[in-house]
Design an enzyme around this catalytic site. Structure first.
Site, PDB file in Angstrom:
ATOM      1  N   ASP A  32      78.618  45.013  -6.086  1.00 31.83           N
ATOM      2  CA  ASP A  32      78.760  43.569  -6.211  1.00 31.83           C
ATOM      3  C   ASP A  32      80.239  43.222  -6.402  1.00 31.83           C
ATOM      4  O   ASP A  32      80.966  43.895  -7.134  1.00 31.83           O
ATOM      5  CB  ASP A  32      77.937  43.059  -7.408  1.00 31.83           C
ATOM      6  CG  ASP A  32      77.723  41.555  -7.360  1.00 31.83           C
ATOM      7  OD1 ASP A  32      76.570  41.138  -7.143  1.00 31.83           O
ATOM      8  OD2 ASP A  32      78.708  40.802  -7.536  1.00 31.83           O
ATOM      9  N   ASN A  89      66.424  37.910  -7.694  1.00 28.03           N
ATOM     10  CA  ASN A  89      66.325  36.464  -7.856  1.00 28.03           C
ATOM     11  C   ASN A  89      65.679  35.911  -6.594  1.00 28.03           C
ATOM     12  O   ASN A  89      66.248  36.008  -5.507  1.00 28.03           O
ATOM     13  CB  ASN A  89      67.717  35.858  -8.084  1.00 28.03           C
ATOM     14  CG  ASN A  89      68.308  36.284  -9.411  1.00 28.03           C
ATOM     15  OD1 ASN A  89      67.597  36.382 -10.410  1.00 28.03           O
ATOM     16  ND2 ASN A  89      69.604  36.555  -9.426  1.00 28.03           N
ATOM     17  N   GLY A  95      68.185  31.439  -9.621  1.00 25.28           N
ATOM     18  CA  GLY A  95      69.625  31.656  -9.550  1.00 25.28           C
ATOM     19  C   GLY A  95      70.066  32.377  -8.295  1.00 25.28           C
ATOM     20  O   GLY A  95      71.207  32.839  -8.215  1.00 25.28           O
ATOM     21  N   GLN A  96      69.175  32.480  -7.293  1.00 23.69           N
ATOM     22  CA  GLN A  96      69.595  33.126  -6.044  1.00 23.69           C
ATOM     23  C   GLN A  96      70.661  32.273  -5.373  1.00 23.69           C
ATOM     24  O   GLN A  96      70.490  31.056  -5.204  1.00 23.69           O
ATOM     25  CB  GLN A  96      68.402  33.300  -5.091  1.00 23.69           C
ATOM     26  CG  GLN A  96      68.774  34.079  -3.834  1.00 23.69           C
ATOM     27  CD  GLN A  96      67.580  34.377  -2.930  1.00 23.69           C
ATOM     28  OE1 GLN A  96      66.466  33.941  -3.199  1.00 23.69           O
ATOM     29  NE2 GLN A  96      67.828  35.105  -1.858  1.00 23.69           N
ATOM     30  N   HIS A 102      68.088  40.707  -1.827  1.00 24.86           N
ATOM     31  CA  HIS A 102      68.855  41.805  -2.424  1.00 24.86           C
ATOM     32  C   HIS A 102      68.297  42.164  -3.793  1.00 24.86           C
ATOM     33  O   HIS A 102      67.813  41.298  -4.522  1.00 24.86           O
ATOM     34  CB  HIS A 102      70.345  41.456  -2.538  1.00 24.86           C
ATOM     35  CG  HIS A 102      70.618  40.129  -3.167  1.00 24.86           C
ATOM     36  ND1 HIS A 102      70.499  38.937  -2.493  1.00 24.86           N
ATOM     37  CD2 HIS A 102      71.005  39.792  -4.425  1.00 24.86           C
ATOM     38  CE1 HIS A 102      70.798  37.935  -3.289  1.00 24.86           C
ATOM     39  NE2 HIS A 102      71.095  38.431  -4.486  1.00 24.86           N
ATOM     40  N   HIS A 104      69.487  43.661  -7.336  1.00 29.80           N
ATOM     41  CA  HIS A 104      70.617  44.020  -8.191  1.00 29.80           C
ATOM     42  C   HIS A 104      70.256  45.287  -8.959  1.00 29.80           C
ATOM     43  O   HIS A 104      69.157  45.383  -9.516  1.00 29.80           O
ATOM     44  CB  HIS A 104      70.895  42.929  -9.229  1.00 29.80           C
ATOM     45  CG  HIS A 104      71.319  41.605  -8.673  1.00 29.80           C
ATOM     46  ND1 HIS A 104      72.634  41.206  -8.637  1.00 29.80           N
ATOM     47  CD2 HIS A 104      70.607  40.578  -8.149  1.00 29.80           C
ATOM     48  CE1 HIS A 104      72.715  39.979  -8.126  1.00 29.80           C
ATOM     49  NE2 HIS A 104      71.496  39.575  -7.826  1.00 29.80           N
TER      50      HIS A 104
HETATM   51  P1  5GP Z   1      72.180  36.213  -6.440  1.00 35.05           P
HETATM   52  O1  5GP Z   1      72.734  35.209  -7.410  1.00 35.05           O
HETATM   53  O2  5GP Z   1      71.922  35.583  -5.069  1.00 35.05           O
HETATM   54  O3  5GP Z   1      70.987  36.948  -6.937  1.00 35.05           O
HETATM   55  O4  5GP Z   1      73.279  37.313  -6.266  1.00 35.05           O
HETATM   56  C1  5GP Z   1      74.273  37.277  -5.281  1.00 35.05           C
HETATM   57  C2  5GP Z   1      75.306  38.316  -5.656  1.00 35.05           C
HETATM   58  O5  5GP Z   1      76.091  38.584  -4.528  1.00 35.05           O
HETATM   59  C3  5GP Z   1      76.237  37.874  -6.774  1.00 35.05           C
HETATM   60  O6  5GP Z   1      76.157  38.798  -7.855  1.00 35.05           O
HETATM   61  C4  5GP Z   1      77.614  37.876  -6.108  1.00 35.05           C
HETATM   62  O7  5GP Z   1      78.641  38.345  -6.972  1.00 35.05           O
HETATM   63  C5  5GP Z   1      77.405  38.813  -4.924  1.00 35.05           C
HETATM   64  N1  5GP Z   1      78.239  38.533  -3.778  1.00 35.05           N
HETATM   65  C6  5GP Z   1      78.441  37.326  -3.191  1.00 35.05           C
HETATM   66  N2  5GP Z   1      79.253  37.443  -2.136  1.00 35.05           N
HETATM   67  C7  5GP Z   1      79.567  38.765  -2.028  1.00 35.05           C
HETATM   68  C8  5GP Z   1      80.380  39.498  -1.116  1.00 35.05           C
HETATM   69  O8  5GP Z   1      80.980  38.973  -0.186  1.00 35.05           O
HETATM   70  N3  5GP Z   1      80.467  40.855  -1.332  1.00 35.05           N
HETATM   71  C9  5GP Z   1      79.809  41.462  -2.358  1.00 35.05           C
HETATM   72  N4  5GP Z   1      79.979  42.790  -2.466  1.00 35.05           N
HETATM   73  N5  5GP Z   1      79.038  40.792  -3.223  1.00 35.05           N
HETATM   74  C10 5GP Z   1      78.916  39.459  -3.076  1.00 35.05           C
END
Ligand code: 5GP
Ligand code: ZN
Length: 116
Positions: A32, A89, A95-96, A102, A104
């Site tokens: 991340d 999420n 919070g997605q 994906h 985490h």
């Molecule tokens: P969500 O909030 O959708 O469950 O998580 C999205 C995650 O993707 C966040 O933790 C954010 O830091 C990560 N993220 C967003 N853009 C990028 C990117 O361009 N590269 C990487 N490696 N992680 C990303």
């Protein structure tokens, strides 16, 4: 959103130069960009799926493969003994923020964040 606009599809296609920490037939994993723990990986399907609830029953094997890769990588990252947290999420209320499914993988410290 089309697959072309999706940041994780771009990562899967290798367009952003993101290093993969693990791969399987239908999934890849990378770190991340804003880690919330000493180890913070994202495990994603190669195919564009916006969210978990879009997988459908036929997606069961994809879900299994995501979890298998997540667990294998957690072990590889040294998290097996202490434990770790897997988070999906599923949608805006959770919070997605990136609408490409994906998982985490969080670990490497005692996790205190509340679940809800
Ligand atoms: P969500 O909030 O959708 O469950 O998580 C999205 C995650 O993707 C966040 O933790 C954010 O830091 C990560 N993220 C967003 N853009 C990028 C990117 O361009 N590269 C990487 N490696 N992680 C990303
Ligand atoms: Zn995508």
């Amino acid at each position: 959103m089309t697959d072309g606009d999706c940041i994780f599809c771009q990562i899967v296609r290798g367009e952003l130069g993101t290093e993969f920490v693990g791969e399987s037939e239908n999934a890849v994993a990378f770190r991340d960009v804003q880690p919330q723990a000493p180890v913070h990986l994202l495990v994603v399907p190669r195919q564009h799926v916006p969210a978990l609830r879009d997988l459908g029953w036929e997606g069961g094997s994809v879900a299994t493969e995501l979890l298998e890769l997540a667990v294998d990588l957690a072990r590889q990252e040294g998290l097996h003994e202490g434990g770790y947290r897997l988070v999906i999420n599923d949608g805006p209320d959770a919070g997605q923020t990136v609408f490409h499914l994906h998982v985490h993988v969080l670990g490497g410290k005692k996790l205190h964040e509340p679940l809800g």
